[in-house]
Design a protein around this motif. Structure first.
Motif, mmCIF file in Angstrom:
data_model
loop_
_atom_site.group_PDB
_atom_site.id
_atom_site.type_symbol
_atom_site.label_atom_id
_atom_site.label_comp_id
_atom_site.label_asym_id
_atom_site.label_seq_id
_atom_site.Cartn_x
_atom_site.Cartn_y
_atom_site.Cartn_z
ATOM 1 N N PRO A 5 31.072 29.490 30.030
ATOM 2 C CA PRO A 5 32.350 29.150 30.662
ATOM 3 C C PRO A 5 33.365 30.279 30.597
ATOM 4 O O PRO A 5 34.171 30.449 31.522
ATOM 5 N N LEU A 6 33.350 31.062 29.518
ATOM 6 C CA LEU A 6 34.239 32.220 29.466
ATOM 7 C C LEU A 6 33.893 33.188 30.591
ATOM 8 O O LEU A 6 34.781 33.745 31.258
ATOM 9 N N LEU A 22 32.533 32.354 33.401
ATOM 10 C CA LEU A 22 32.977 31.737 34.660
ATOM 11 C C LEU A 22 34.448 32.060 34.909
ATOM 12 O O LEU A 22 34.831 32.455 36.020
ATOM 13 N N GLY A 23 35.272 31.904 33.883
ATOM 14 C CA GLY A 23 36.687 32.201 34.044
ATOM 15 C C GLY A 23 36.922 33.654 34.415
ATOM 16 O O GLY A 23 37.714 33.961 35.316
ATOM 17 N N LEU A 24 36.225 34.552 33.747
ATOM 18 C CA LEU A 24 36.388 35.979 34.059
ATOM 19 C C LEU A 24 35.901 36.297 35.480
ATOM 20 O O LEU A 24 36.517 37.090 36.186
ATOM 21 N N LEU A 75 35.925 34.320 38.035
ATOM 22 C CA LEU A 75 36.899 33.812 39.012
ATOM 23 C C LEU A 75 38.151 34.687 39.037
ATOM 24 O O LEU A 75 38.755 34.892 40.096
ATOM 25 N N ALA A 76 38.543 35.197 37.881
ATOM 26 C CA ALA A 76 39.752 36.022 37.810
ATOM 27 C C ALA A 76 39.515 37.438 38.332
ATOM 28 O O ALA A 76 40.454 38.089 38.784
ATOM 29 N N GLN A 77 38.286 37.896 38.244
ATOM 30 C CA GLN A 77 37.945 39.276 38.622
ATOM 31 C C GLN A 77 36.812 39.261 39.652
ATOM 32 O O GLN A 77 35.690 39.724 39.373
ATOM 33 N N ALA A 106 40.689 41.490 22.205
ATOM 34 C CA ALA A 106 41.096 40.838 23.456
ATOM 35 C C ALA A 106 42.166 41.661 24.161
ATOM 36 O O ALA A 106 42.135 41.850 25.388
ATOM 37 N N LEU A 148 40.734 46.243 31.601
ATOM 38 C CA LEU A 148 40.636 45.644 32.933
ATOM 39 C C LEU A 148 41.759 46.133 33.842
ATOM 40 O O LEU A 148 41.554 46.372 35.029
ATOM 41 N N ALA A 155 31.450 25.996 40.996
ATOM 42 C CA ALA A 155 32.489 26.979 41.336
ATOM 43 C C ALA A 155 31.939 28.129 42.181
ATOM 44 O O ALA A 155 32.705 28.822 42.839
ATOM 45 N N PHE A 183 40.590 44.728 25.642
ATOM 46 C CA PHE A 183 39.779 44.356 26.803
ATOM 47 C C PHE A 183 40.674 44.148 28.031
ATOM 48 O O PHE A 183 40.366 44.637 29.134
ATOM 49 N N MET A 184 41.775 43.464 27.844
ATOM 50 C CA MET A 184 42.686 43.218 28.970
ATOM 51 C C MET A 184 43.305 44.520 29.466
ATOM 52 O O MET A 184 43.478 44.709 30.673
#
Lengths: 202, 162
Positions: free
Chosen positions: A66-67, A69-71, A73-75, A193, A200, A102, A196-197
């Protein structure tokens, strides 16, 4: 009484997990996000690291898909590769349905199947040797589904497999390894974290 | 308590990009308005712990997610909250339906009323309890305050039935 309707299957082949993971490492693009957890995280940390590697240690077991999946969708312009264990996959099978629903074309979910909770002492996972992970993925709605037990075949296919529009599911039958320690956190998770951000954004 | 479009518009104004959700009979009514307009994007998941994990990935990826679940799902979500909010320090925000707060006709003695608020306190989630329509205007400042402080937060939305 009726007889069981299952038929014997051919002996399955298994590849060394570290070599299977090294093939992913060699095939990934530096722009790709790679999430690893549990045993794949331990082995991934032995390889040269990239800024967009997210080692999910500590984790909430089952959280890597799921993490991812979120990444994804965001990227949406980056490929996101999740390297998961079979015990972790069993912890959160619903994630297969959420991902397929999704439909992130940039998400690749690779499950390293060894039939054990390796980091806790190699106790068998429920359904070891019985659960058909590719079939679960197909039933959940994945259309790009692959399975490999031969290292040579996986090494030959990995670049092509991760390049196709997904979401993509790959099951790799890997050898059991006994007596190895679990993954150690490579550093404070909050700081990682933040880094990492930044990577990105950079 | 609030119309679907009113909530959807507020979330859009707050810059929420994705609503990650498992429905209940109150918050589930908002899905149609969100999905019809397409903004924020609705992300359906299978269990509430998964919602926090998807939201964590969205936040790491630069999006602004909102977790939309019932309090029963909050109780299910513990390890995901621990990891996302406290290991990785992600300031996620949620709207959480508070089952049986307004009446207990369906579930007399509903233990959600016993455990929900202590659980939010235990997980160090700064929440505001919303029990009346007139409190709609309390949602925006709490969301903004949590965002600006970089801390997790929630709106606990009183509901009347299971």
């Amino acid at each position: 009484m009726t007889s069981p309707t299952t038929t014997p299957t051919a002996p399955r082949t298994h590849m060394p997990a570290k070599d299977a993971l090294a093939a992913v490492h060699a095939a990934r693009d530096p722009r790709d996000i790679v999430i690893t957890t549990m045993t794949p995280a331990r082995d991934w940390m032995l390889l040269p690291q990239q800024p967009l590697d997210l080692v999910l240690v500590p984790s909430a077991m089952g959280s890597a898909p799921p993490l991812g999946l979120g990444l994804a969708l965001a990227q949406p312009t980056r490929r996101v590769i999740v390297c998961n264990g079979d015990g972790s996959m069993l912890m959160n099978l619903g994630a297969l349905v959420s991902i397929a629903n999704a439909r992130p074309a940039n998400l690749v979910l690779i499950v390293f199947v060894n039939g054990t909770y390796e980091v806790t002492g190699s106790q068998p996972v429920p359904g070891a040797g019985v659960v058909d992970y590719p079939a679960l993925a197909r039933a959940a709605g994945f259309e790009s589904v692959h399975a490999y037990g031969s290292l040579h075949e996986w090494q030959s296919a990995v670049r092509r497999i991760i390049a196709v529009p997904g979401p993509t599911f790959v099951a790799l039958d890997v050898e059991q390894v006994h007596g190895q320690p679990g993954p150690k956190s490579p550093g404070p998770a909050r700081e990682r974290a933040r880094q990492f951000m930044q990577a990105l954004r950079g | 308590m609030f119309s679907s479009e009113k909530i959807r518009t507020l979330l859009e104004q707050l810059g929420v990009t994705h609503v990650v959700t498992v429905p209940d009979s109150t918050i589930g009514r908002w899905q149609t308005a969100i999905e019809e307009r397409g903004t924020p994007r609705l992300v359906r998941v299978c269990r509430e712990g998964e919602a926090w994990q998807v939201a964590a990935g969205l936040q790491l990826g630069g999006a602004t997610p909102l977790v939309l679940i019932q309090c029963t799902g909050l109780l299910e979500s513990g390890d995901a909250i621990r990891n996302a909010l406290h290991d990785f320090g992600l300031p996620l925000f949620a709207i959480i339906g508070y089952r049986s707060y307004l009446n207990q006709d369906t579930l007399p003695g509903d233990t959600c009323l016993v455990f929900t608020e202590p659980t939010l306190d235990a997980w160090k989630i700064d929440y505001r309890l919303v029990t009346r329509p007139s409190q709609f205007d309390d949602i925006r400042p709490h969301f903004v305050a949590c965002r600006d402080a970089g801390k997790p937060g929630a709106i606990l939305l009183a509901e009347g039935k299971a």
